[in-house]
Write a protein that holds these residues in place. Sequence first.
Motif, PDB file in Angstrom:
ATOM      1  N   PRO A 161       0.830  -1.213   0.000  1.00 37.21           N
ATOM      2  CA  PRO A 161       0.000   0.000   0.000  1.00 37.21           C
ATOM      3  C   PRO A 161       0.862   1.259   0.000  1.00 37.21           C
ATOM      4  N   ASP A 162       0.314   2.336  -0.515  1.00 33.47           N
ATOM      5  CA  ASP A 162       1.056   3.593  -0.580  1.00 33.47           C
ATOM      6  C   ASP A 162       1.514   4.051   0.800  1.00 33.47           C
ATOM      7  N   ASP A 163       0.671   3.820   1.809  1.00 33.02           N
ATOM      8  CA  ASP A 163       1.061   4.237   3.162  1.00 33.02           C
ATOM      9  C   ASP A 163       2.336   3.534   3.614  1.00 33.02           C
ATOM     10  N   ASP A 164       2.460   2.253   3.300  1.00 36.72           N
ATOM     11  CA  ASP A 164       3.665   1.505   3.678  1.00 36.72           C
ATOM     12  C   ASP A 164       4.885   2.009   2.899  1.00 36.72           C
ATOM     13  N   VAL A 165       4.687   2.293   1.627  1.00 41.48           N
ATOM     14  CA  VAL A 165       5.783   2.812   0.805  1.00 41.48           C
ATOM     15  C   VAL A 165       6.262   4.157   1.344  1.00 41.48           C
ATOM     16  N   ASN A 166       5.312   5.040   1.622  1.00 42.45           N
ATOM     17  CA  ASN A 166       5.670   6.368   2.120  1.00 42.45           C
ATOM     18  C   ASN A 166       6.346   6.292   3.493  1.00 42.45           C
ATOM     19  N   ARG A 167       5.874   5.371   4.318  1.00 44.27           N
ATOM     20  CA  ARG A 167       6.472   5.216   5.650  1.00 44.27           C
ATOM     21  C   ARG A 167       7.907   4.705   5.543  1.00 44.27           C
ATOM     22  N   PHE A 168       8.124   3.750   4.674  1.00 45.62           N
ATOM     23  CA  PHE A 168       9.462   3.200   4.468  1.00 45.62           C
ATOM     24  C   PHE A 168      10.424   4.298   3.991  1.00 45.62           C
ATOM     25  N   ALA A 169       9.979   5.088   3.026  1.00 43.02           N
ATOM     26  CA  ALA A 169      10.802   6.188   2.515  1.00 43.02           C
ATOM     27  C   ALA A 169      11.072   7.216   3.610  1.00 43.02           C
ATOM     28  N   GLU A 170      10.061   7.486   4.419  1.00 41.51           N
ATOM     29  CA  GLU A 170      10.219   8.460   5.503  1.00 41.51           C
ATOM     30  C   GLU A 170      11.241   7.980   6.531  1.00 41.51           C
ATOM     31  N   TRP A 171      11.214   6.699   6.849  1.00 42.15           N
ATOM     32  CA  TRP A 171      12.188   6.158   7.805  1.00 42.15           C
ATOM     33  C   TRP A 171      13.615   6.354   7.288  1.00 42.15           C
ATOM     34  N   ILE A 172      13.814   6.091   6.020  1.00 43.83           N
ATOM     35  CA  ILE A 172      15.157   6.236   5.440  1.00 43.83           C
ATOM     36  C   ILE A 172      15.612   7.687   5.513  1.00 43.83           C
ATOM     37  N   ASP A 173      14.752   8.592   5.091  1.00 45.33           N
ATOM     38  CA  ASP A 173      15.099  10.011   5.115  1.00 45.33           C
ATOM     39  C   ASP A 173      15.395  10.491   6.533  1.00 45.33           C
ATOM     40  N   THR A 174      14.573  10.046   7.482  1.00 44.29           N
ATOM     41  CA  THR A 174      14.743  10.474   8.860  1.00 44.29           C
ATOM     42  C   THR A 174      16.074   9.991   9.431  1.00 44.29           C
ATOM     43  N   LEU A 175      16.443   8.753   9.103  1.00 46.25           N
ATOM     44  CA  LEU A 175      17.703   8.220   9.621  1.00 46.25           C
ATOM     45  C   LEU A 175      18.902   8.954   9.024  1.00 46.25           C
ATOM     46  N   THR A 176      18.893   9.166   7.708  1.00 49.61           N
ATOM     47  CA  THR A 176      20.025   9.855   7.098  1.00 49.61           C
ATOM     48  C   THR A 176      20.118  11.302   7.574  1.00 49.61           C
ATOM     49  N   ASP A 177      18.978  11.967   7.736  1.00 46.93           N
ATOM     50  CA  ASP A 177      18.992  13.339   8.272  1.00 46.93           C
ATOM     51  C   ASP A 177      19.562  13.360   9.686  1.00 46.93           C
ATOM     52  N   GLY A 178      19.165  12.362  10.474  1.00 43.21           N
ATOM     53  CA  GLY A 178      19.675  12.287  11.848  1.00 43.21           C
ATOM     54  C   GLY A 178      21.176  12.053  11.898  1.00 43.21           C
ATOM     55  N   PHE A 179      21.662  11.210  11.019  1.00 43.81           N
ATOM     56  CA  PHE A 179      23.108  10.979  10.966  1.00 43.81           C
ATOM     57  C   PHE A 179      23.848  12.244  10.524  1.00 43.81           C
ATOM     58  N   TRP A 180      23.283  12.969   9.561  1.00 41.91           N
ATOM     59  CA  TRP A 180      23.914  14.225   9.149  1.00 41.91           C
ATOM     60  C   TRP A 180      24.015  15.191  10.338  1.00 41.91           C
ATOM     61  N   GLN A 181      22.952  15.260  11.127  1.00 40.36           N
ATOM     62  CA  GLN A 181      22.969  16.158  12.276  1.00 40.36           C
ATOM     63  C   GLN A 181      24.026  15.742  13.292  1.00 40.36           C
ATOM     64  N   THR A 182      24.119  14.441  13.553  1.00 35.84           N
ATOM     65  CA  THR A 182      25.129  13.958  14.498  1.00 35.84           C
ATOM     66  C   THR A 182      26.534  14.214  13.970  1.00 35.84           C
ATOM     67  N   LEU A 183      26.738  13.989  12.683  1.00 35.26           N
ATOM     68  CA  LEU A 183      28.050  14.248  12.089  1.00 35.26           C
ATOM     69  C   LEU A 183      28.414  15.731  12.173  1.00 35.26           C
ATOM     70  N   HIS A 184      27.409  16.583  12.074  1.00 39.26           N
ATOM     71  CA  HIS A 184      27.639  18.031  12.145  1.00 39.26           C
ATOM     72  C   HIS A 184      27.930  18.486  13.571  1.00 39.26           C
ATOM     73  N   LEU A 185      27.137  17.996  14.522  1.00 31.61           N
ATOM     74  CA  LEU A 185      27.243  18.483  15.901  1.00 31.61           C
ATOM     75  C   LEU A 185      28.282  17.723  16.722  1.00 31.61           C
ATOM     76  N   GLN A 186      28.475  16.431  16.390  1.00 28.31           N
ATOM     77  CA  GLN A 186      29.420  15.609  17.159  1.00 28.31           C
ATOM     78  C   GLN A 186      30.325  14.832  16.196  1.00 28.31           C
ATOM     79  N   PRO A 187      31.145  15.541  15.437  1.00 27.65           N
ATOM     80  CA  PRO A 187      31.919  14.897  14.374  1.00 27.65           C
ATOM     81  C   PRO A 187      32.905  13.845  14.858  1.00 27.65           C
ATOM     82  N   HIS A 188      33.274  13.884  16.120  1.00 29.22           N
ATOM     83  CA  HIS A 188      34.239  12.904  16.623  1.00 29.22           C
ATOM     84  C   HIS A 188      33.551  11.635  17.155  1.00 29.22           C
ATOM     85  N   ARG A 189      32.231  11.669  17.188  1.00 28.00           N
ATOM     86  CA  ARG A 189      31.501  10.530  17.745  1.00 28.00           C
ATOM     87  C   ARG A 189      31.339   9.396  16.741  1.00 28.00           C
ATOM     88  N   ILE A 190      31.067   9.734  15.487  1.00 27.95           N
ATOM     89  CA  ILE A 190      30.845   8.711  14.467  1.00 27.95           C
ATOM     90  C   ILE A 190      31.527   9.134  13.166  1.00 27.95           C
TER      91      ILE A 190
END
Length: 209
Positions: A161-190
């Motif tokens: 279903p479209d809802d599952d597709v959109n949710r899957f895509a949202e999870w991916i985007d959210t994780l990569t955005d979160g990693f970008w933020q961590t890399l920006h704010l805590q570059p020595h952590r990861i």
Amino acid sequence: MTEKATAGASKPRKERKDNADMRRRQLLEAAQRSVMQHGLAKTTLATVAAEAGLSQGVAVFYFKSKNGLLTETLRAHYQTYADTWRAAMESAGPDPLDRLMALIAADFSPEVCTPEALSIWFAFWGEQNFTPQYAEISRAFDKDRGDMIRSICRDLLAGAPDDDVNRFAEWIDTLTDGFWQTLHLQPHRITREHCLASTRAMILQLLRG
């Protein structure tokens, strides 16, 4: 007409355009360096011109104002990112999982995911609510990438279903955005490599259900 003006007017049109394009690129690259060094608030036409080794009048001629220059700087930054992930898509082949993994790899590539590039992203994103031009550029480029992720996920989750597709895509985007933020704010952590490996592992885990 002065001798200088006559010489300028006699240049072939292509040469004049090439020179103008070179000056614009020079100023946009200088603006990125100024944002990294001074932040958006303290970046001015003067700081950019000095960084580029040009007069402030040249910056005014090409971009009219600080806002005009910074708006085009953000657009150029997004375009570099878009060119990177689109090139990854072209080389990935037709398999949707390969395409998704290539898109994720582009997010954490050395061309895109550097401390300098991240500092520019977060400087502009912090001002989106106050500068409509920044928000408009972000929406347009983010929509293109979001549409691409959803298209890949739709192929990957064939029949879902479209809802599952959109949710899957949202999870991916959210994780990569979160990693970008961590890399920006805590570059020595990861590291970029860790972020890429973790995102790939999450995708495979989700697909296994």
